[in-house]
Write a protein that holds these residues in place. Structure first.
Motif, PDB file in Angstrom:
ATOM      1  N   GLY A 166       0.778  -1.228   0.000  1.00  0.00           N
ATOM      2  CA  GLY A 166       0.000   0.000   0.000  1.00  0.00           C
ATOM      3  C   GLY A 166       0.810   1.279   0.000  1.00  0.00           C
ATOM      4  N   SER A 167       2.133   1.165   0.047  1.00  0.00           N
ATOM      5  CA  SER A 167       2.961   2.363   0.092  1.00  0.00           C
ATOM      6  C   SER A 167       2.953   3.074  -1.256  1.00  0.00           C
ATOM      7  CB  SER A 167       4.405   1.992   0.454  1.00  0.00           C
ATOM      8  OG  SER A 167       5.250   3.124   0.391  1.00  0.00           O
ATOM      9  N   VAL A 168       2.945   4.403  -1.230  1.00  0.00           N
ATOM     10  CA  VAL A 168       3.005   5.199  -2.449  1.00  0.00           C
ATOM     11  C   VAL A 168       4.347   5.912  -2.565  1.00  0.00           C
ATOM     12  CG1 VAL A 168       0.523   5.536  -2.583  1.00  0.00           C
ATOM     13  CG2 VAL A 168       1.917   7.164  -1.289  1.00  0.00           C
ATOM     14  N   GLU A 169       5.307   5.543  -1.720  1.00  0.00           N
ATOM     15  CA  GLU A 169       6.647   6.112  -1.792  1.00  0.00           C
ATOM     16  C   GLU A 169       7.657   5.059  -1.375  1.00  0.00           C
ATOM     17  OE1 GLU A 169       8.595  10.286  -0.579  1.00  0.00           O
ATOM     18  OE2 GLU A 169       8.066   9.026   1.144  1.00  0.00           O
TER      19      GLU A 169
ATOM     20  N   ILE B 152       8.068  19.299 -11.683  1.00  0.00           N
ATOM     21  CA  ILE B 152       6.839  18.971 -10.964  1.00  0.00           C
ATOM     22  C   ILE B 152       6.595  17.468 -11.054  1.00  0.00           C
ATOM     23  CG2 ILE B 152       4.342  19.302 -10.893  1.00  0.00           C
ATOM     24  CD1 ILE B 152       5.908  21.719 -10.011  1.00  0.00           C
ATOM     25  N   LEU B 153       6.271  16.840  -9.925  1.00  0.00           N
ATOM     26  CA  LEU B 153       5.924  15.419  -9.919  1.00  0.00           C
ATOM     27  C   LEU B 153       4.474  15.245 -10.347  1.00  0.00           C
ATOM     28  CD1 LEU B 153       7.587  14.215  -6.589  1.00  0.00           C
ATOM     29  CD2 LEU B 153       8.387  13.810  -8.918  1.00  0.00           C
ATOM     30  N   ARG B 154       4.266  14.402 -11.333  1.00  0.00           N
ATOM     31  CA  ARG B 154       2.910  14.154 -11.811  1.00  0.00           C
ATOM     32  C   ARG B 154       2.197  13.154 -10.899  1.00  0.00           C
ATOM     33  NH1 ARG B 154       3.223  13.649 -18.430  1.00  0.00           N
ATOM     34  NH2 ARG B 154       3.645  15.852 -18.842  1.00  0.00           N
ATOM     35  N   GLN B 155       0.922  13.381 -10.717  1.00  0.00           N
ATOM     36  CA  GLN B 155       0.091  12.494  -9.907  1.00  0.00           C
ATOM     37  C   GLN B 155      -0.897  11.767 -10.820  1.00  0.00           C
ATOM     38  OE1 GLN B 155       0.643  11.944  -6.772  1.00  0.00           O
ATOM     39  NE2 GLN B 155       2.080  13.622  -6.373  1.00  0.00           N
ATOM     40  N   PRO B 156      -1.265  10.531 -10.521  1.00  0.00           N
ATOM     41  CA  PRO B 156      -0.774   9.707  -9.410  1.00  0.00           C
ATOM     42  C   PRO B 156       0.546   9.031  -9.765  1.00  0.00           C
ATOM     43  CG  PRO B 156      -2.394   8.488 -10.660  1.00  0.00           C
ATOM     44  CD  PRO B 156      -2.321   9.847 -11.299  1.00  0.00           C
ATOM     45  N   PRO B 157       1.201   8.333  -8.822  1.00  0.00           N
ATOM     46  CA  PRO B 157       2.406   7.570  -9.128  1.00  0.00           C
ATOM     47  C   PRO B 157       2.123   6.482 -10.170  1.00  0.00           C
ATOM     48  CG  PRO B 157       2.124   7.823  -6.762  1.00  0.00           C
ATOM     49  CD  PRO B 157       0.850   8.278  -7.393  1.00  0.00           C
TER      50      PRO B 157
ATOM     51  N   LEU C 100       1.253  -3.732 -13.518  1.00  0.00           N
ATOM     52  CA  LEU C 100       0.007  -4.485 -13.451  1.00  0.00           C
ATOM     53  C   LEU C 100      -0.121  -5.313 -12.177  1.00  0.00           C
ATOM     54  CD1 LEU C 100      -0.231  -5.647 -17.182  1.00  0.00           C
ATOM     55  CD2 LEU C 100      -1.327  -3.688 -16.088  1.00  0.00           C
ATOM     56  N   SER C 101       0.920  -5.348 -11.328  1.00  0.00           N
ATOM     57  CA  SER C 101       0.910  -6.222 -10.141  1.00  0.00           C
ATOM     58  C   SER C 101      -0.172  -5.885  -9.112  1.00  0.00           C
ATOM     59  CB  SER C 101       2.281  -6.247  -9.478  1.00  0.00           C
ATOM     60  OG  SER C 101       3.236  -6.683 -10.409  1.00  0.00           O
ATOM     61  N   PRO C 102      -0.366  -4.669  -8.598  1.00  0.00           N
ATOM     62  CA  PRO C 102       0.335  -3.430  -8.956  1.00  0.00           C
ATOM     63  C   PRO C 102       1.541  -3.204  -8.048  1.00  0.00           C
ATOM     64  CG  PRO C 102      -1.541  -2.911  -7.592  1.00  0.00           C
ATOM     65  CD  PRO C 102      -1.509  -4.415  -7.709  1.00  0.00           C
ATOM     66  N   ARG C 103       2.667  -2.799  -8.666  1.00  0.00           N
ATOM     67  CA  ARG C 103       3.897  -2.505  -7.929  1.00  0.00           C
ATOM     68  C   ARG C 103       4.327  -1.095  -8.293  1.00  0.00           C
ATOM     69  NH1 ARG C 103       9.397  -3.493  -9.483  1.00  0.00           N
ATOM     70  NH2 ARG C 103       8.577  -4.500 -11.338  1.00  0.00           N
ATOM     71  N   LEU C 104       4.693  -0.313  -7.277  1.00  0.00           N
ATOM     72  CA  LEU C 104       5.089   1.069  -7.504  1.00  0.00           C
ATOM     73  C   LEU C 104       6.372   1.122  -8.329  1.00  0.00           C
ATOM     74  CD1 LEU C 104       4.747   4.121  -6.918  1.00  0.00           C
ATOM     75  CD2 LEU C 104       6.097   3.757  -4.852  1.00  0.00           C
ATOM     76  N   LEU C 105       6.347   1.859  -9.439  1.00  0.00           N
ATOM     77  CA  LEU C 105       7.518   2.014 -10.301  1.00  0.00           C
ATOM     78  C   LEU C 105       8.162   3.393 -10.160  1.00  0.00           C
ATOM     79  CD1 LEU C 105       6.212   0.343 -13.589  1.00  0.00           C
ATOM     80  CD2 LEU C 105       7.538  -0.693 -11.742  1.00  0.00           C
ATOM     81  N   GLY C 106       7.412   4.362  -9.652  1.00  0.00           N
ATOM     82  CA  GLY C 106       7.960   5.702  -9.499  1.00  0.00           C
ATOM     83  C   GLY C 106       6.958   6.757  -9.917  1.00  0.00           C
TER      84      GLY C 106
ATOM     85  N   PRO D  62       5.162  20.900  -1.889  1.00  0.00           N
ATOM     86  CA  PRO D  62       6.331  20.345  -1.185  1.00  0.00           C
ATOM     87  C   PRO D  62       6.614  18.940  -1.704  1.00  0.00           C
ATOM     88  CG  PRO D  62       4.851  21.425   0.359  1.00  0.00           C
ATOM     89  CD  PRO D  62       4.127  21.396  -0.958  1.00  0.00           C
ATOM     90  N   GLY D  63       7.883  18.648  -1.926  1.00  0.00           N
ATOM     91  CA  GLY D  63       8.264  17.352  -2.496  1.00  0.00           C
ATOM     92  C   GLY D  63       8.646  17.427  -3.957  1.00  0.00           C
ATOM     93  N   ASP D  64       8.292  18.531  -4.654  1.00  0.00           N
ATOM     94  CA  ASP D  64       8.778  18.742  -6.020  1.00  0.00           C
ATOM     95  C   ASP D  64      10.273  19.045  -5.974  1.00  0.00           C
ATOM     96  OD1 ASP D  64       6.312  18.287  -7.211  1.00  0.00           O
ATOM     97  OD2 ASP D  64       5.684  20.375  -7.029  1.00  0.00           O
ATOM     98  N   PHE D  65      10.910  19.008  -7.140  1.00  0.00           N
ATOM     99  CA  PHE D  65      12.373  19.109  -7.177  1.00  0.00           C
ATOM    100  C   PHE D  65      12.841  20.266  -8.046  1.00  0.00           C
ATOM    101  CE2 PHE D  65      11.327  14.642  -6.505  1.00  0.00           C
ATOM    102  CZ  PHE D  65      12.161  14.297  -5.448  1.00  0.00           C
ATOM    103  N   VAL D  66      14.027  20.771  -7.712  1.00  0.00           N
ATOM    104  CA  VAL D  66      14.749  21.641  -8.629  1.00  0.00           C
ATOM    105  C   VAL D  66      16.052  20.943  -8.981  1.00  0.00           C
ATOM    106  CG1 VAL D  66      13.732  23.782  -7.756  1.00  0.00           C
ATOM    107  CG2 VAL D  66      15.883  22.969  -6.782  1.00  0.00           C
ATOM    108  N   TYR D  67      16.452  21.075 -10.246  1.00  0.00           N
ATOM    109  CA  TYR D  67      17.642  20.405 -10.764  1.00  0.00           C
ATOM    110  C   TYR D  67      18.630  21.433 -11.283  1.00  0.00           C
ATOM    111  CZ  TYR D  67      15.587  15.701 -10.642  1.00  0.00           C
ATOM    112  OH  TYR D  67      15.060  14.515 -10.233  1.00  0.00           O
ATOM    113  N   ALA D  68      19.898  21.081 -11.167  1.00  0.00           N
ATOM    114  CA  ALA D  68      20.965  21.919 -11.738  1.00  0.00           C
ATOM    115  C   ALA D  68      22.154  21.023 -12.038  1.00  0.00           C
ATOM    116  CB  ALA D  68      21.366  23.025 -10.775  1.00  0.00           C
ATOM    117  N   GLN D  69      22.974  21.436 -13.009  1.00  0.00           N
ATOM    118  CA  GLN D  69      24.181  20.675 -13.339  1.00  0.00           C
ATOM    119  C   GLN D  69      25.313  21.116 -12.432  1.00  0.00           C
ATOM    120  OE1 GLN D  69      24.703  18.101 -15.249  1.00  0.00           O
ATOM    121  NE2 GLN D  69      22.644  18.019 -16.079  1.00  0.00           N
TER     122      GLN D  69
END
Length: 412
Positions: free
Chosen positions: A209-212, A356-361, A365-371, A405-412
């Motif tokens: 049941g975990s979503v993370e 931005i993280l898209r919802q839902p995760p 088909l298991s269902p198994r969280l892939l990301g 909260p939980g979204d990301f910023v990226y930089a090289q």
């Protein structure tokens, strides 16, 4: 990848073919263009896509493999073609950026070189000197065969050492070696093992049941960009009348702290051999204590310490070349509070890209969280920097953009 499907007058039952071509060039500096439409996602998303296309073009300009295949069945031809770049882009510099109608055009100057083979990468750990410094979190390294820690005494197998202590001390010593190496910041959680089991690593443990993924939560807790974990695949002792030999094989895994994905993996192996009169050096981390100077002077201590340092050089070098990630902790209008600051070498005036993280995760088909899917949506400008966090301001953001909260910023 490009796919085409076209009708054909050929009536063969099945025909298949293969075409391969390659072009190569020497290391060079190239100037390339990348283009992208400015859609509803805004200028920042278009800039990232155009930059990626430019870098891909630069890599292909050095060396490219073309793989074309086709099949003819029941009068119809099916064709697929794939172009793979075998060149690697190094340093890149933005030269110009222009908006032409609904299209953004960026021009980059890129250093391109031949990619190293897996063997070359294994022989020499890479490292990168970048503006930002990543933090690498080290978890415990479990034993796939814990019975290899047992010793025979009076006809019985007895534990000579606390297994959990060795697993935790492996993380501690790796974090120490990473800090000494200097390519990354380091933290450790030696009592945590993120996999479903040592034998199944790197399959991550995921509570029902975990979503993370727990490894993602752990990285967030320690403000880490990447996670290093692993397994003792072999720790067996072979004995003859006069000799003892122990093989130590550790498989290490480097994970993305944002989604848990495995980014790199490698085996590290050493052998320790000596006479049966070696004063108990094969009693498996008994005394002196692991990490102590006296331990490093024993045969097994010297070999084990060298192995730990090899893993640290490899992992630190790999992590130093990966993009820098910071998490959004709090949102106040156009201002974002990020979980990285001066210790990561962030400075006021720096520009980064918000994802931005898209919802839902995403589940299989298991269902198994892939990301979770993520998408570049805006540019952020660093306004204030503190030791462990910073304040950023949104720029070029679509009006309907919602940052959580939980979204990301990226930089090289």
């Amino acid at each position: 990848m490009r796919f085409a499907n076209r009708a054909s007058g050929i009536t063969l039952g099945l025909l298949s073919g293969f075409f391969f071509a390659a072009t190569t060039a020497r290391a060079a500096e190239v100037v390339v263009e990348g283009r992208a439409l400015i859609g509803q996602d805004g200028l920042a998303a278009a800039r990232e896509l155009a930059t990626r296309r430019a870098l891909a073009q630069a890599a292909q300009s050095h060396s490219a493999r073309v793989n074309a295949q086709f099949q003819v069945q029941e009068g119809r031809a099916f064709e697929a073609a794939q172009v793979n770049a075998s060149g690697c882009t190094r340093e890149s510099q933005m030269m110009t950026e222009q908006v032409s109608g609904e299209e953004l055009v960026v021009t980059l100057k890129v250093q391109v070189d031949a990619c190293e083979s897996p063997q070359e990468r294994a022989e020499e750990a890479q490292s990168c000197e970048k503006t930002y410094i990543n933090r690498l979190l080290v978890t415990g390294f479990a034993f796939e065969f814990p019975e290899q820690l047992l010793v025979e005494q009076d006809g019985r197998l007895l534990p000579r050492v606390n297994q959990q202590r060795v697993e935790a001390l492996t993380a501690t010593e790796l974090a120490r070696a990473l800090t000494n190496d200097g390519h990354v910041l380091a933290a450790f959680e030696g009592t945590v093992f993120p996999y479903a089991s040592p034998a199944r690593a790197p399959v991550l443990h995921l509570p029902p049941g975990s979503v993370e993924m727990p490894i993602v939560a752990l990285a967030r807790k320690q403000q880490a960009q990447y996670v290093l974990s692993g397994v003792y695949r072999e720790f067996g002792l072979e004995k003859t009348l006069t000799r003892h030999e122990r093989v130590i094989d550790i498989e290490a895994f480097l994970h993305d702290g944002a989604n848990g994905a495995v980014l790199a993996r490698r085996h590290f192996q050493t052998e320790v051999s000596g006479s049966v009169w070696s004063n108990g050096v094969f009693s498996v981390f008994n005394t002196p204590a692991i990490g102590a100077r006296a331990f490093r002077k024993t045969l097994i201590g010297e070999k084990w310490t060298a192995l730990i340092e090899d893993i640290a050089r490899w992992a630190g070098g790999q992590a130093s070349c990966l993009p820098f990630i910071a998490r959004v902790m709090k949102v106040e209008g156009h201002l974002l509070q990020l979980d990285a600051g001066a210790e990561s070498r962030i400075s006021s005036g720096d520009m980064m890209v918000l994802h931005i993280l898209r919802q839902p995760p995403v589940f299989d088909l298991s269902p198994r969280l892939l990301g979770q899917e993520k998408q570049a949506r805006a540019t952020v400008l660093i306004r204030a920097v503190y030791p462990a966090f910073s304040i950023a301001e949104l720029h070029e953001a679509p009006k309907e953009l919602e940052v959580r909260p939980g979204d990301f910023v990226y930089a090289q």
